[in-house]
Structures are given as C-alpha cells and as structure tokens.
Enzyme design. Sequence first.
Site, PDB file in Angstrom:
ATOM      1  N   GLY A 152       0.864  -1.333  -0.096  1.00 22.01           N
ATOM      2  CA  GLY A 152      -0.072   0.015   0.046  1.00 22.01           C
ATOM      3  C   GLY A 152       0.952   1.495   0.016  1.00 22.01           C
ATOM      4  O   GLY A 152       2.082   1.349   0.394  1.00 22.01           O
ATOM      5  N   SER A 153       0.310   2.198  -0.586  1.00 21.92           N
ATOM      6  CA  SER A 153       1.152   3.806  -0.640  1.00 21.92           C
ATOM      7  C   SER A 153       0.928   4.237   0.890  1.00 21.92           C
ATOM      8  O   SER A 153       0.015   3.978   1.692  1.00 21.92           O
ATOM      9  CB  SER A 153       0.325   4.524  -1.572  1.00 21.92           C
ATOM     10  OG  SER A 153       0.715   4.000  -2.852  1.00 21.92           O
ATOM     11  N   HIS A 173       3.962   4.766   2.659  1.00 28.70           N
ATOM     12  CA  HIS A 173       4.920   4.506   3.404  1.00 28.70           C
ATOM     13  C   HIS A 173       6.348   5.069   2.619  1.00 28.70           C
ATOM     14  O   HIS A 173       7.641   4.572   2.793  1.00 28.70           O
ATOM     15  CB  HIS A 173       5.074   2.852   3.607  1.00 28.70           C
ATOM     16  CG  HIS A 173       4.016   2.303   4.193  1.00 28.70           C
ATOM     17  ND1 HIS A 173       3.438   2.375   5.457  1.00 28.70           N
ATOM     18  CD2 HIS A 173       3.078   1.266   3.604  1.00 28.70           C
ATOM     19  CE1 HIS A 173       2.401   1.638   5.644  1.00 28.70           C
ATOM     20  NE2 HIS A 173       1.905   1.097   4.472  1.00 28.70           N
ATOM     21  N   ASP A 209      -1.483  -8.245   1.223  1.00 27.01           N
ATOM     22  CA  ASP A 209      -0.476  -8.167   0.219  1.00 27.01           C
ATOM     23  C   ASP A 209       0.095  -9.552   0.357  1.00 27.01           C
ATOM     24  O   ASP A 209       0.344 -10.251  -0.898  1.00 27.01           O
ATOM     25  CB  ASP A 209       0.820  -7.544   1.128  1.00 27.01           C
ATOM     26  CG  ASP A 209       0.578  -5.976   1.135  1.00 27.01           C
ATOM     27  OD1 ASP A 209      -0.114  -5.510   0.489  1.00 27.01           O
ATOM     28  OD2 ASP A 209       1.645  -5.387   1.718  1.00 27.01           O
ATOM     29  N   HIS A 246       0.603   0.933   9.984  1.00 29.75           N
ATOM     30  CA  HIS A 246      -0.675   1.377   9.556  1.00 29.75           C
ATOM     31  C   HIS A 246      -1.559   1.629  10.851  1.00 29.75           C
ATOM     32  O   HIS A 246      -2.872   1.848  10.775  1.00 29.75           O
ATOM     33  CB  HIS A 246      -1.559   0.362   8.842  1.00 29.75           C
ATOM     34  CG  HIS A 246      -0.853  -0.168   7.923  1.00 29.75           C
ATOM     35  ND1 HIS A 246      -0.106  -1.463   8.072  1.00 29.75           N
ATOM     36  CD2 HIS A 246      -0.684   0.009   6.496  1.00 29.75           C
ATOM     37  CE1 HIS A 246       0.160  -1.739   6.800  1.00 29.75           C
ATOM     38  NE2 HIS A 246       0.405  -0.729   5.779  1.00 29.75           N
TER      39      HIS A 246
END
Length: 331
Positions: free
Chosen positions: A55-56, A58, A111, A220
């Site tokens: 996911g974006s 990071h 993921d 997260h």
Amino acid sequence: MKKIINDPQDVVAEMIDGMVRAYPQFVKKIPETFAMIRSDQASMKDKVGIVSGGGSGHEPTHAGFVGKGMLSAAVAGQVFTSPTPDQIYAAIKAVNTGKGVFLVVKNYSGDVMNFDMAKDMAEMDDIPVKSIVVDDDIAVENSLYTQGKRGVAGTILMHKVLGAAADQGASLDDLEQLAQQVLPHINTIAVALSAATVPEVGKPGFELAEDEIEYGVGIHSEPGYRREKIKPSKELVAELVAKLDNSLQLAKDKKYAILVNGMGATPLMEQYIFAHDVLNKLAEKSIEPAFVKVGNYMTSLDMAGISLTVFELADNKWLNYLNYPVETMAW
C-alpha cells in the site's frame, strides 16, 4: 486535516507521476498501472528480477528503492491497501529476463494473498517465481490485517541484501535460500507519538494524549503493546533495545547492522538523538555496529515516531551486500 494534495482519491496516481517525472533516471511507470520499473533495464539483463510493493503511504518504500543494485520494480496500492494481483503480475512480466523473479512481501494478509495470486498467474505463463514474506516486527504476535508478526522497516534491509545478491548474479534458488537465512536475523520494534492520517479519512487513526506514546505500534496505526507518558529518548531506547536483546540475544562477539527509521513526521534531529542513544546503549554491551543507517525509509503518513531495526550479520557476506553500491532515489 491539512495536506498538500488535490483530490484525496488522486493521491497515489499523482504521487507516482511525480516520482517518475522527478527521477526518470531511476524509474519509469508501466503504462496503465501503479507499477514502476527500473529505467536502466540493461542493468537487469540475465539477472533475477526483484519485485516488491504494498500500500502507498510508506514512502520512500517501495519505489524509492527501485534501481541498479536493489529492486527491479515496485508496485503501489492505494493508501494502506495492497496492490492488485494484475498489477503485480505486470511488474513480474516486465522484469523477467528469463532467470525468474523473486518477490519480497511484507506480512499483511492482503499483500500476501495478492502477491500469491500474481505468483500463480506468472507460473501459469511459465515464469519461475519465488518469494519471501518479511515479518520482522517483534512488538506483537498478531495484529489488525496480519496473521503472525508484521512486516515493517526491516523489509528495506531485505531489499538491499537480495538486490545486491541478484546484481552479482545469484540464481532464483540462491536468493530464496539467502532470504530464508537472513529473515530471522532482522528484528524491528517501534514507538509512536502520534498516529497516521489517511487522506480519504482525514483524521488520525487513533488518538494519543499530548503527553502519551505507544510502544509497538504498526505502520498502519495498528495497536502496539503499551501506552504511557512520554519519556526522554534514552529511556525509549532502553525499552526498545531490551525487547530486541530479548529476541536476538545481543552479544559483543557478533556483528550487527542498525536501522533507525523515522515514521514520517519525526525530524532528523530527533532521529539522530535517538541513534546516538542507541549506539550508547549498545556500547554498554561492548557492541559497535558494523553498519548504521538513519533516516525516513518506511514511513506512515504523518505518524510521529521511530522504529529501530537490528540485523544480526551472521554471515560476513551480508555486510558486503549492505555496502554494495546502488543507484536509487532513496537508499
């Protein structure tokens, strides 16, 4: 929420366009995807491709580590959301030079599932693919989005080691064996001063009082293991090093690499103060790390906090891999 964006729904697409336009010497976009591949494709010739993603939110993970000597491609999902299997598969196809492709996956359920699906798609097209699931976070055993330990900043060291080995001609089987050997020697733990803020949500993922911190928080904003009043850097270091010592059994006759990682809203001044205290704490055990890295490598959207990764260099080659030259945006 105050952010320098246009529409929250466009942040990933516009971020990727910004990356490839700012650093065309390192990355280019695979059309119709959120995947980025090395611009210097000749550097991948006759080598195993290394693909990672997630996911974006990071950044600079993962696109910041695409380049000669490190990742071959990175695939971005929406904010804190796994990339889709078809986009991961597009990256696999793009970097396969006939030697196969190795996937580096952080341990989050989405993921793991989507990278596995992409792996199956590739194998149906006779592209050999192997993978490693990185689970370096020792804070909690299970968490939101995760069965088992989470994959966090230590993933960057896995990228570095495997990227260097691949660049020097390691086979797909060699890389799988290396990844499995390295994995248990990379441990990470974090402390947060404030939570991450997802643009489409517009507020922090959890609330901490002005004088509170949370040990063991995930990237997260997943829960950690304890909240308490904020302490001086030296005392934070003492807690985190003690946890890592318990996990790795730190010893003066072993070699270590240290990664001090800012979570996105932690000034470098504070990161270096923390690093100074880490090195002092290790010196009390007569440990002088062989490799030290400080900076923002695995961030979490406005989160103030820091993580500490200790990588026990059980094989001298691993230190050579860490020092191997790369050409990327962010290493």
